[in-house]
Write an enzyme that holds these catalytic residues in place. Structure first.
Site: not given
Length: 789
Positions: A18, A36
């Site tokens: 990320r 996620n």
């Protein structure tokens, strides 16, 4: 301006993915979010079409070091919801199949390494530095979700500085669960064999003192990431010999750790591919060719007791901050072997180490971060022009193996593995998760580890099997455990033939489809329970995932004394000579050393055992053939101290005389009435004993034996491929860990077989068996489902 949604599957959680996406999007001026969820990572992005296309390409071109992208899908997004900036959004648990997957432990990254060796850094000389690109994962996790509270880092709350780095998306320690520093993290100490701690207080002083003790020739137990190891100066012959005696590991080779590639290159040849593997995030032990003579730049040669009878040295680089800091203080490589007595499981607990390593270690370098899951060092070697895993553990497990897309509809399968070199496998759809190496289940402590790992993996991956696969052998403990589990959970149990599983493992790793055509599988190993109730080990099977047919095998020969014949190679030698015609052989070659030796054994008893079938199971084992030839050449004749020792030393001897002109001995091929073909070795034994009688150098005889095997295998493979119209040959089984044999067979078959498949990501030995069991069970269930449909 365009809006897109990108779905990414693979190893993309818990690896800094990320923050990587956030950095990339911010640099390109893209707005949106990354989060996620239960399927992987979802990206919603707004930007110009060309910029978004570049964004997508850069994601796949340069992902974070520990990430692995298995699939990337792109679809149109919602232009009406365009945000003003790009953010890391909260995880979406609404579609969660399981929590953040646990990735393998990763070796110290270059950025963290630079910090621990820089005096001005707050991480200087700190043995527990990590970030999202490196550090412990599987070794410290207790449960999911993979948060700090569920790891052995829970007792160490982050200080304010560490918390700021943890919360900052621009920092490489963003959401790094093992992040810590000297102010808030674990600490090391040094104690002697009586338990008295050294009065040195700082990490710097403790590391300096430990390095001094190693340089003095003392044995130090070091608590690493996945287990406690025993270290000693690798150039001190007396110290290495003392470690062997205390550890009761008399012949098996020791692993080595070098400070860097240059230090390793002083003692062994390191190719660019081997250097890349040594320096990878997995940081395995890599088997390297030693220099014939010591380099002029080598201060001291390695002790000869490190790897007796071996043609390779097993080297690794420092894989943790503690190892890196210690090696920087040493002038020479160290032996770094598992902290245990021979054949026991490695210690992971401080108190257990003090108890079990008493009398072995002179000092203990310990710390207060628990090792939750034992992880042995992985072992890799280059054979047939590719890296081959011999042991899959730290750095590789539990990274999933991606199977052919035809497995996508397969349900949850749990495969229990083998008795030796055990691993288990969880298969779900296209993903197969092979556990870390557990070891030999005959030890109670190893079985405890096995049960612990089974429960942990089920919890980590929210895995509830619909079927359990076991080996057909009735006495394997893994089979008994699987049978009990299937009974308790009332789910189907599927026994699977050992060598069929070996072949299916290679098929699965190489992504062969469920409905593919049969392959010719050549499975050579020590022992496996055959479908006819005998012991197999030199097998040629026509196989797909669901079925197999035994086409040919090595000559079945009795094993006098059963398992005792595995430990004492002379028994196999006698059995082979008995099968070749003992009376004639013992007369013709009475003046050879092996016949004279065998006459000192209780031959009347052995004759009676063989003739009456008393504790002499018949076996077509390739491993026992190697033992027999080794014994004839006075290699490990009386007994072996570890599995495969005779074959390894025989290969090493053969290498010294090997050339492309090495001739083969004769052999005989017989076709039985049931169409099974058998390779008979009587002609080989006659010629081999004649060479011994003529006092031909044993290295040349060993080389001729290897050539004979290669010729017999390849000639029969060609014939069987032609007669059964198959274009794929699979090589598998522990005997193919013999580099000389594997490369001779692959060279002979290279121009004669359209496709040759060999395992690379999974061990050729029983360490890869569970993958094959799982694939066969999944295919069986899939076939039933398609028939029902």
């Amino acid at each position: 301006m365009t809006a897109i949604t990108i779905r990414i599957r693979g190893l993309v959680q818990g690896v800094g993915f990320r923050p990587f996406i956030w950095h990339l999007a911010t640099e390109l001026g893209i707005t949106g979010s990354v989060r996620n969820d239960g399927e992987g990572v979802r990206i919603d992005a707004w930007g110009e079409s060309e910029t978004l296309e570049r964004f997508r390409l850069l994601i796949t071109a340069q992902p974070p070091p520990l990430a692995r992208i298995d699939a990337l899908e792109q679809m149109a997004g919602d232009m009406a919801a365009r945000p003003d900036q790009f953010v890391i959004a909260a995880s979406d648990c609404s579609t969660s199949i399981h929590a953040t997957p646990v990735t393998p432990d990763a070796a110290l990254c270059p950025a963290c390494m630079a910090e621990i060796h820089t005096p001005s850094s707050r991480f200087f000389d700190y043995p527990f530095t990590s970030c999202t690109h490196c550090g412990p994962r599987l070794s410290i996790v207790r449960a999911t979700p993979y948060d700090r509270a569920n790891t052995s880092m829970a007792p160490f709350p982050m200080c304010a500085s560490c918390q700021r780095e943890y919360d900052d998306p621009a920092n490489r320690r963003f959401h790094a669960q093992a992040h810590t520093c000297p102010a808030c993290g674990p600490s090391i100490w040094l104690e002697d064999a009586s338990g008295r701690r050294s009065d040195t207080a700082t990490a710097t002083a403790i590391l300096d003192r430990t390095a001094a003790l190693l340089s003095q020739g003392l044995i130090i137990a070091i608590k690493g990431t996945g287990g406690i190891q025993l270290a000693v100066d690798a150039t001190n012959h007396a110290a290495v010999t003392r470690l062997r005696r205390r550890k009761q590991r008399y012949d098996k080779p020791f692993a080595l750790m070098g400070r860097d590639i240059a230090a390793i290159a002083c003692h062994a040849s390191v190719t660019p591919a081997e250097a890349e593997l040594l320096s990878s995030a997995a940081a395995p032990i890599v088997l390297l060719a030693p220099h014939p003579q010591q380099s002029k730049d080598t201060p001291r040669p390695l002790a000869t007791a490190i790897a007796p009878g071996q043609s390779r040295l097993g080297f690794m680089l420092p894989n943790s901050p503690l190892h890196s800091l210690l090696m920087a203080r040493l002038q020479h490589p160290i032996v770094l072997t598992s902290g245990n007595r021979s054949d026991e499981p490695q210690c992971i607990d401080n108190s257990d180490a003090r108890d079990r390593l008493a009398g072995i270690a002179d000092h203990f370098l310990l710390h207060n971060r628990d090792i939750v899951n034992r992880l042995d060092d992985s072992v890799v070697t280059f054979m047939a022009e590719a890296p081959r895993l011999l042991r899959r553990a730290r750095g590789y497990a539990p990274s999933p193996l991606l199977l052919h897309h035809s497995f996508a509809r397969c349900g949850h399968i749990l495969a229990m593995g083998s008795e030796m070199k055990n691993t288990f496998c969880q298969l779900s759809g296209r993903e197969a998760i092979l556990s870390q190496h557990t070891g030999d289940l005959e030890h109670a402590a190893t079985r405890h580890d096995y049960h612990h790992a089974l429960e942990l993996y089920r919890q980590l991956f929210a895995f509830n099997p619909a079927c359990i696969a076991i080996d057909q052998h009735p006495d394997y403990l893994s089979g008994r455990i699987g049978t009990d589990m299937a009974g308790q959970e009332r789910i189907p149990l599927l026994p699977i033939q050992h060598h069929h599983a070996h072949i299916a493992a290679v098929m699965a790793e190489n992504q062969l489809p469920l409905d593919g055509k049969p392959v010719l599988g050549i499975a050579l190993d020590g022992l496996g329970f055959g479908s006819d109730g005998t012991l197999w080990g030199g097998e040629f099977l026509l196989a797909d995932y669901c079925h197999y047919k035994r086409l040919a095998c090595f000559q079945p020969v009795p094993m006098p004394g059963g398992t005792q014949a595995i430990r004492e190679p002379w028994r196999n030698c006698f059995a082979h000579l008995h099968a070749a015609g003992w009376d004639d052989i013992s007369r013709r070659f009475a003046d050879t050393d092996i016949i004279r030796f065998l006459h000192t054994r209780p031959l009347p008893v052995l004759h009676r055992m063989i003739e009456q079938g008393i504790n002499t199971p018949a076996s077509s084992s390739c491993g026992r053939l190697f033992d027999a030839v080794a014994a004839a050449l006075a290699i490990c004749r009386h007994q072996v101290s570890y599995e495969g020792q005779a074959a390894i030393e025989l290969e090493n001897l053969a290498r010294s005389a090997w050339s492309r002109h090495t001739p083969a001995y004769p052999y005989r091929l017989e076709r039985r009435a049931d169409t099974l073909q058998i390779i008979h070795w009587q002609p080989m034994w006659q010629a081999l004993l004649d060479d011994l009688q003529q006092q031909l150098p044993t290295a040349e005889i060993a080389a001729r034996f290897h050539r004979t095997l290669s010729h017999a295998i390849t000639a029969l493979a060609q014939q069987l491929c032609h007669s059964h119209a198959t274009a794929i040959v699979v090589l598998c089984g522990g005997a193919f860990q013999n580099r000389l044999l594997l490369e001779a067979v692959t060279a002979d078959l290279a121009d004669k077989t359209p496709q040759l498949l060999i395992a690379g990501q999974t061990p050729l030995n029983d360490g890869g068996l569970a993958l094959g069991q799982a694939a066969i069970a999944a295919a069986t269930q899939w076939t039933k489902g398609t028939q029902h449909d």
